[in-house]
Design an enzyme around this catalytic site. Structure first.
Site, short mmCIF file in Angstrom:
data_model
loop_
_atom_site.label_atom_id
_atom_site.label_comp_id
_atom_site.label_asym_id
_atom_site.label_seq_id
_atom_site.Cartn_x
_atom_site.Cartn_y
_atom_site.Cartn_z
CG HIS A 35 109.43 -2.92 10.41
ND1 HIS A 35 108.16 -3.33 10.09
CD2 HIS A 35 110.07 -4.01 10.91
CE1 HIS A 35 108.04 -4.62 10.40
NE2 HIS A 35 109.18 -5.05 10.90
CG ASP A 49 109.48 -8.41 12.64
OD1 ASP A 49 109.35 -7.60 11.70
OD2 ASP A 49 108.81 -9.47 12.70
#
Length: 121
Positions: A47, A89
């Protein structure tokens, strides 16, 4: 933004982003270094790398919209930055869900000084 990301995490895992993922391992939360401690921490590393590929976007505060369609997260059309942040996300929230079985409370509030070395995205 962190608001939408937190909502995605809750929907995918049943866990609150804070405290469950806000300072987990070496990469969940602000910054990161060292070797990811487990699969969940690796989700955060990936991420971070995803956000790192968006240098012109205000990743943590840029709002975006998404919906659930048949249980799947679908990012709604927005600006290029909004779409790309949402996809980063979404991938992390799904990764967290896929690795719930190895989530370990021992990595919550993990001290930074135990994170050694550098990984390159």
């Amino acid at each position: 933004s962190l608001l939408e990301f937190g909502k995605m995490i809750l929907e995918e895992t049943g866990k609150l982003a804070i405290p469950s993922y806000s300072s987990y391992g070496c990469y969940c939360g602000w910054g990161g270094k060292g070797t990811p401690k487990d699969a969940t921490d690796r989700c955060c590393f990936v991420h971070d790398c995803c956000y790192g590929n968006l240098p012109d976007c205000n990743n943590k505060s840029k709002r975006y919209r998404y919906k659930k369609v048949n249980g799947a997260i679908v990012c709604e059309k927005g600006t290029s930055c909004e779409n790309r942040i949402c996809e980063c996300d979404k991938a992390a929230a799904i990764c967290f869900r896929q690795n719930l079985n190895t989530y370990s409370k021992k990595y919550m509030l993990y001290p930074d000084f135990l994170c050694k070395g550098e990984l390159v995205c």
